[in-house]
Motif scaffolding. Structure first.
Motif, mmCIF file in Angstrom:
data_model
loop_
_atom_site.group_PDB
_atom_site.id
_atom_site.type_symbol
_atom_site.label_atom_id
_atom_site.label_comp_id
_atom_site.label_asym_id
_atom_site.label_seq_id
_atom_site.Cartn_x
_atom_site.Cartn_y
_atom_site.Cartn_z
ATOM 1 N N LEU A 135 46.930 -25.701 48.918
ATOM 2 C CA LEU A 135 46.656 -27.053 48.426
ATOM 3 C C LEU A 135 45.162 -27.355 48.518
ATOM 4 C CD1 LEU A 135 49.601 -29.003 50.129
ATOM 5 C CD2 LEU A 135 49.512 -28.115 47.799
ATOM 6 N N GLY A 136 44.706 -28.271 47.663
ATOM 7 C CA GLY A 136 43.323 -28.731 47.728
ATOM 8 C C GLY A 136 42.296 -27.760 47.204
ATOM 9 N N TRP A 137 42.737 -26.727 46.490
ATOM 10 C CA TRP A 137 41.807 -25.681 46.053
ATOM 11 C C TRP A 137 41.201 -25.933 44.686
ATOM 12 C CZ3 TRP A 137 43.307 -23.682 41.428
ATOM 13 C CH2 TRP A 137 44.653 -23.829 41.081
ATOM 14 N N ARG A 138 41.835 -26.744 43.861
ATOM 15 C CA ARG A 138 41.417 -26.832 42.457
ATOM 16 C C ARG A 138 40.213 -27.753 42.312
ATOM 17 N NH1 ARG A 138 44.290 -25.231 37.725
ATOM 18 N NH2 ARG A 138 43.068 -25.837 35.927
ATOM 19 N N HIS A 139 39.024 -27.160 42.187
ATOM 20 C CA HIS A 139 37.783 -27.921 42.143
ATOM 21 C C HIS A 139 37.361 -28.314 40.729
ATOM 22 C CE1 HIS A 139 35.951 -27.432 46.371
ATOM 23 N NE2 HIS A 139 37.258 -27.338 46.453
ATOM 24 N N ARG A 140 38.175 -27.996 39.760
ATOM 25 C CA ARG A 140 37.922 -28.445 38.383
ATOM 26 C C ARG A 140 39.262 -28.810 37.760
ATOM 27 N NH1 ARG A 140 37.552 -25.544 33.618
ATOM 28 N NH2 ARG A 140 37.472 -23.585 34.765
ATOM 29 N N VAL A 141 39.428 -30.058 37.362
ATOM 30 C CA VAL A 141 40.688 -30.565 36.817
ATOM 31 C C VAL A 141 40.400 -31.260 35.492
ATOM 32 C CG1 VAL A 141 42.674 -32.074 37.196
ATOM 33 C CG2 VAL A 141 41.604 -30.924 39.145
ATOM 34 N N ARG A 142 41.161 -30.898 34.471
ATOM 35 C CA ARG A 142 41.020 -31.561 33.175
ATOM 36 C C ARG A 142 42.158 -32.569 33.026
ATOM 37 N NH1 ARG A 142 37.885 -30.527 29.020
ATOM 38 N NH2 ARG A 142 37.348 -28.475 29.875
ATOM 39 N N LEU A 143 41.794 -33.845 32.988
ATOM 40 C CA LEU A 143 42.770 -34.923 32.852
ATOM 41 C C LEU A 143 42.911 -35.313 31.386
ATOM 42 C CD1 LEU A 143 41.598 -37.228 35.798
ATOM 43 C CD2 LEU A 143 43.518 -35.615 35.820
ATOM 44 N N ALA A 144 44.129 -35.599 30.985
ATOM 45 C CA ALA A 144 44.374 -36.164 29.657
ATOM 46 C C ALA A 144 44.353 -37.684 29.761
ATOM 47 C CB ALA A 144 45.713 -35.684 29.132
ATOM 48 N N VAL A 145 44.034 -38.346 28.672
ATOM 49 C CA VAL A 145 43.960 -39.810 28.651
ATOM 50 C C VAL A 145 44.967 -40.334 27.633
ATOM 51 C CG1 VAL A 145 42.470 -41.816 28.334
ATOM 52 C CG2 VAL A 145 41.517 -39.686 29.250
ATOM 53 N N ASP A 146 45.822 -41.264 28.049
ATOM 54 C CA ASP A 146 46.859 -41.769 27.143
ATOM 55 C C ASP A 146 46.297 -42.830 26.195
ATOM 56 O OD1 ASP A 146 46.744 -44.203 28.518
ATOM 57 O OD2 ASP A 146 48.617 -43.882 29.605
ATOM 58 N N GLU A 147 47.173 -43.420 25.395
ATOM 59 C CA GLU A 147 46.728 -44.373 24.373
ATOM 60 C C GLU A 147 46.192 -45.673 24.952
ATOM 61 O OE1 GLU A 147 51.230 -44.930 24.814
ATOM 62 O OE2 GLU A 147 49.735 -43.306 24.901
ATOM 63 N N HIS A 148 46.424 -45.887 26.263
ATOM 64 C CA HIS A 148 45.918 -47.095 26.917
ATOM 65 C C HIS A 148 44.644 -46.835 27.716
ATOM 66 C CE1 HIS A 148 49.681 -48.936 25.727
ATOM 67 N NE2 HIS A 148 50.354 -48.023 26.403
ATOM 68 N N GLY A 149 44.149 -45.588 27.669
ATOM 69 C CA GLY A 149 42.951 -45.255 28.420
ATOM 70 C C GLY A 149 43.209 -44.809 29.844
ATOM 71 N N GLN A 150 44.493 -44.616 30.206
ATOM 72 C CA GLN A 150 44.867 -44.206 31.553
ATOM 73 C C GLN A 150 44.837 -42.681 31.663
ATOM 74 O OE1 GLN A 150 46.141 -45.870 34.561
ATOM 75 N NE2 GLN A 150 45.840 -43.751 35.278
ATOM 76 N N PRO A 151 44.044 -42.133 32.589
ATOM 77 C CA PRO A 151 44.030 -40.681 32.753
ATOM 78 C C PRO A 151 45.219 -40.202 33.575
ATOM 79 C CG PRO A 151 42.477 -41.679 34.268
ATOM 80 C CD PRO A 151 43.046 -42.804 33.444
ATOM 81 N N GLY A 152 45.622 -38.974 33.341
ATOM 82 C CA GLY A 152 46.729 -38.373 34.076
ATOM 83 C C GLY A 152 46.863 -36.911 33.702
ATOM 84 N N LEU A 153 47.992 -36.318 34.037
ATOM 85 C CA LEU A 153 48.275 -34.926 33.702
ATOM 86 C C LEU A 153 49.420 -34.867 32.709
ATOM 87 C CD1 LEU A 153 48.003 -33.320 37.248
ATOM 88 C CD2 LEU A 153 46.325 -33.206 35.403
#
Length: 390
Positions: A135-153
């Motif tokens: 856990l805690g290893w991923r130092h680069r994460v690409r988040l998607a952004v929904d139609e309301h501007g909310q980032p997530g996976l």
């Protein structure tokens, strides 16, 4: 004359199946069979009996399902640390329900199977643990952004954006402040934790270190997501490349020059290292970081285009291609140039196995192989192969 009545298309979507789960397969699922069809099951382990709901069915010889209940658990099953690692959940993690040691065993089984099936190579393999834990290893994460501007996976095999509040494979505290912000709807945001622990969300140069050097990377320029992997790969390249003093080395898909720095130290000031990389920004960052190494030359462009323009025969080639691998055209071209050694870095075991089969046909043999669990909780891992002539 009456026309034949076509059979209705087979569709098990939403059907619940009781399955005896078979071996792990490439792609983060296991293989089961039901009524003569193959079922690719996520969130299961080999040897288990599960209830699984079919989530995708194209009507052919296979369908896809998610395990929703475990009737008989396999040794090594553990509670998933994330609530989104479940049926209908996030597409990022495949093996949170498996103990980390078992995850590495599953990945090793996949690599061995791909080598055997696609390259005819029988070889016992080990996927090595990297420092830092699961856990805690991923130092680069690409988040998607929904139609309301909310980032997530994104959900598994979907464009839906999940409203997460954190991700346990990212460094603690890195994502929550970013997830509370709003961004341009429908876009993406790359979150990078640099070597100083500074969090960059969508902008600003990031400092990264490996192989005793430091890089200042522009937004979007590639760097490995696991902080221990660059040094691990650089160490293997240093050992296996063995470029002679005054010799020539090629670094294909060279990025910002991590391997070029290692090769430059081996060939020395009288040698030559040629880096080929398609990203102009990566080359600019690499030039700046390796400005003291005059023996390193840079070419911006696709490897397929640049390779025919390179002169001479290299002593060693290091290649770190994208997920699809090198492919026949490039492998044949490299075999024609005849380097003594090729160090092949791969993030996809099937692509690696296909390339190894091509190198074997071109007169090379697999001399060494190592693999690293650079992506715990997922089905991904990194492999490095040494190919020698004869």
């Amino acid at each position: 004359m009456t026309s034949a009545v076509s059979e209705p298309k087979l569709d098990w979507t939403d059907r619940v199946l009781e399955l005896d789960v078979g071996p792990v397969a490439h792609g983060g699922h296991c293989v089961a069979r039901h009524e003569g069809r193959v079922v690719f099951v996520r969130h299961a382990l080999p040897g288990e009996r599960v209830l699984a709901v079919v989530v995708e069915d194209g009507g052919g010889g296979f369908c896809r399902a998610d395990a929703v209940a475990v009737r008989e658990a396999a040794p090594g099953r553990v509670p998933a640390p994330c609530v989104w690692a479940r049926a209908g959940g996030c597409g990022g993690c495949d093996f949170q329900h498996a103990d980390p040691a078992l995850q590495r065993e599953l990945k090793a089984a996949v690599l061995a199977e791909q080598l055997r099936r696609l390259a005819g190579i029988e070889r016992a393999v080990e996927v090595e643990e990297l420092p830092g834990g699961a856990l805690g290893w991923r130092h680069r994460v690409r988040l998607a952004v929904d139609e309301h501007g909310q980032p997530g996976l994104r959900a598994h095999r979907s464009h839906d954006v999940l409203p997460i509040v954190d991700c346990p494979i990212a460094p603690a505290g890195a994502l929550p402040p970013v997830l509370e912000r709003r961004f341009a709807p429908g876009g993406e945001v790359e979150v990078v934790v640099d070597a100083h622990g500074v969090v960059h969300a969508g902008g600003g140069p990031a400092v990264q270190r490996a192989a005793g050097r430091e890089w200042l990377l522009s937004p979007g320029v590639f760097w490995q997501v696991h902080p221990a992997l660059p040094d691990a790969l650089a160490s293997v390249v240093a050992e296996w490349a063995d470029a002679p003093a005054g010799g020539a080395a090629w670094d294909l898909y060279g990025g910002v020059g991590l391997f070029a720095a290692v090769l430059a130290g081996q060939v020395g000031p009288d040698g030559e290292v040629v880096v080929v990389e398609s990203s102009a920004r990566a080359v600019a960052d690499g030039r700046a970081a390796l400005a003291d190494l005059q023996q390193v030359g840079w070419h911006v462009g696709r490897v397929e285009r640049v390779l025919p323009e390179l002169d001479g025969r290299p002593d060693v080639v290091v290649a770190d291609p994208p997920r699809r691998g090198l492919g026949r055209e490039l492998v044949d071209a490299l075999c024609d140039r005849g380097p003594d050694r090729v160090v092949h870095v791969a993030c996809d075991p099937a692509a690696l196995a296909r390339d190894l089969a091509l190198f074997t046909a071109g007169g090379y043999r697999l001399a060494e192989l190592r693999a690293f669990d650079a992506f715990p909780m997922t089905h991904h891992f990194e492999s490095v192969a040494l190919l020698t002539r004869g």
